[in-house]
Scaffold this motif. Structure first.
Motif: not given
Length: 463
Positions: A171-194
């Motif tokens: 959870q501490q890492r989650a808070e530290a990474f709260g503003n780091v944009l990345k692509i979410g992946r499903t089936c190892m393929q790009a899906a939506q921003p998160m």
């Protein structure tokens, strides 16, 4: 110096200094199958001693054993509970007598130490007997499963604390990474921003849930078969013993223990062990899945995803200079594999009880103790040496996000499906990134694109 002890099979010579007796000696010869002896499991030894202590108190209270013998047994048990004499518990945890050798090892050590306490030599069983006094009102069949339950109850807080620690560090890492944009992946393929923070929040939530599920399952282990003696009838226990032994045991160890509602059920079935083992297995599977995710996310920036950087704890290759492997996530994957295997053994053993008892509690104990120890130690190491030091590679994460045509969905509400489809095809035809085409055509600035992606990653922000 030696002494001679005799059982129903015959006489044997033992070292005078040994507190165990002839039954234990035969067990060490018959069941020398693994390096793990019951003395290597301090929680189990303490549980056995706590039961024998409470039984002596109960038997003294009901007049079954004399006060002097009662006190000597209690004192011997207190020494064991304080950590003494554990080296005398030498029977293999995988012994093949359904727990009889474990119980007799305990009875003999306590009896012989009690004899010494009242001024006699070990082996003078006509004065204080392992069966008639230490084991009075009991059977292997109710003592051993009760002791396994008490041992798991003792070990559980450390496991729960380790899981909570891992979840908190995540959870501490989650808070530290709260503003780091990345692509979410499903089936190892790009899906939506998160955000990377959202990913780690999911990990933390799963770990807290696993902790809570184990804690709930462990609570059922406070229900014991103690007092059922051999098959659940209680034959061999003096009237008043059952009530007294639970009262003393609960008071001595500080837990609210109670007998099974139906003692035959309590003796026949090991489903409470299977349920706890199953929840421990599920926790290990959750950690194994998280570990695999971290391995994927940390794969090299030039040859993989490269959105996070794991701490470099040791060189990764004996032949490839500079290579650093994700050794701690890989360690936890192997822990997960071992725990899954342990649970399979517990499941098979629980299923294989025969008629009035389960003869396979020794292997249940062995595998459950191993799973708990592996996760307890593993979670701490994983949290402190790996998770706490993870770094976000923000530029790479943003590059991976901006380079994905999956982002087209984000802009459908603004430009419409038809126009976005046309822009996607145009970008592909010109060999450009979809986002770069938007900026080039003046439809959006790069800052507006990033803001739109943040909104897409956190829809509640604009709701």
């Amino acid at each position: 110096m030696t002494r001679i002890e005799t059982d129903s099979i015959g006489a044997r010579e033992l070292p005078e200094a040994s507190l165990f007796g002839v039954n234990t000696l035969r067990a060490t010869e018959n069941f020398d199958i693994s390096p793990l002896k019951i003395g290597n499991e301090p929680a189990f030894v303490r549980a056995l001693a706590a039961i024998k202590k409470a039984a002596a108190k109960a038997n003294g209270e009901t007049g079954v054993i004399p006060h002097t013998i009662r006190n000597a047994i209690v004192t011997a048990c207190d020494e064991i509970l304080a950590g003494q004499h554990h080296g005398q518990f030498v029977v293999d945890l995988l012994e093949g007598s359904g727990g009889t050798s474990i119980n007799m090892n305990t009875n003999e050590v306590i009896a012989n130490r009690a004899l010494q306490i009242i001024g006699h030599r070990a082996g003078q069983y006509d004065l204080l007997n392992p069966n008639d006094h230490v084991n009075s009102g009991q059977s292997t069949n109710d003592v051993v499963p009760a002791a396994v339950k008490l041992a798991v109850l003792e070990k559980a807080p450390l496991l729960l604390s380790s899981l909570a620690h891992l979840a908190e560090v995540m959870q501490q890492r989650a808070e530290a990474f709260g503003n780091v944009l990345k692509i979410g992946r499903t089936c190892m393929q790009a899906a939506q921003p998160m955000t990377l923070g959202q990913e780690f929040e999911g990990y933390s939530s799963a770990l807290f849930r696993a902790r809570d599920k184990i804690r709930a399952a462990v609570e059922d282990l406070a229900v014991l078969p103690l007092g059922g003696t051999a098959i659940g009838t209680g034959l061999g226990a003096h009237p008043g013993y059952k009530e007294a032994v639970y009262r003393h045991l609960s008071s001595d160890i500080g837990l609210a223990l109670r007998p099974a509602d139906n003692m035959f059920d309590g003796m026949q079935n090991s489903d409470s062990f299977a349920r706890v083992s199953s929840e421990i297995r599920i926790a290990a599977e959750v950690i194994g899945k998280i570990s695999l995710d971290l391995i994927i996310l940390s794969s090299g920036t030039k040859s993989g995803i490269g959105e996070i950087k794991l701490p470099a704890v040791q060189p990764g290759s004996s032949i490839m200079p500079g290579k650093v492997n994700p050794v701690l996530p890989m360690m936890m994957q192997q822990v997960a594999y071992a725990v899954v295997g342990n649970d399979a053994a517990v499941s098979l053993a629980s299923m294989s009880g025969q008629l009035e008892i389960n003869h396979f509690e020794p292997v249940i104990a062995s595998r459950m103790f191993d799973s708990m120890d592996l996760l307890t130690r593993g979670c701490r190491i994983f949290a402190d040496k790996c998770i706490s030091g993870i770094q976000a590679l923000e530029e790479q994460a943003l590059e991976n996000l901006m380079g994905s045509s999956a982002l087209a969905t984000v802009f459908v509400p603004k430009f419409g499906y038809a126009k976005v489809s046309k822009l996607v095809k145009q970008a592909e035809a010109e060999g450009k990134l979809f986002i770069d085409l938007l900026v080039e055509m003046g439809l959006l600035t790069k800052e507006e694109v990033i803001d739109a992606l943040r909104d897409a990653a956190n829809p509640q922000r604009t709701a």
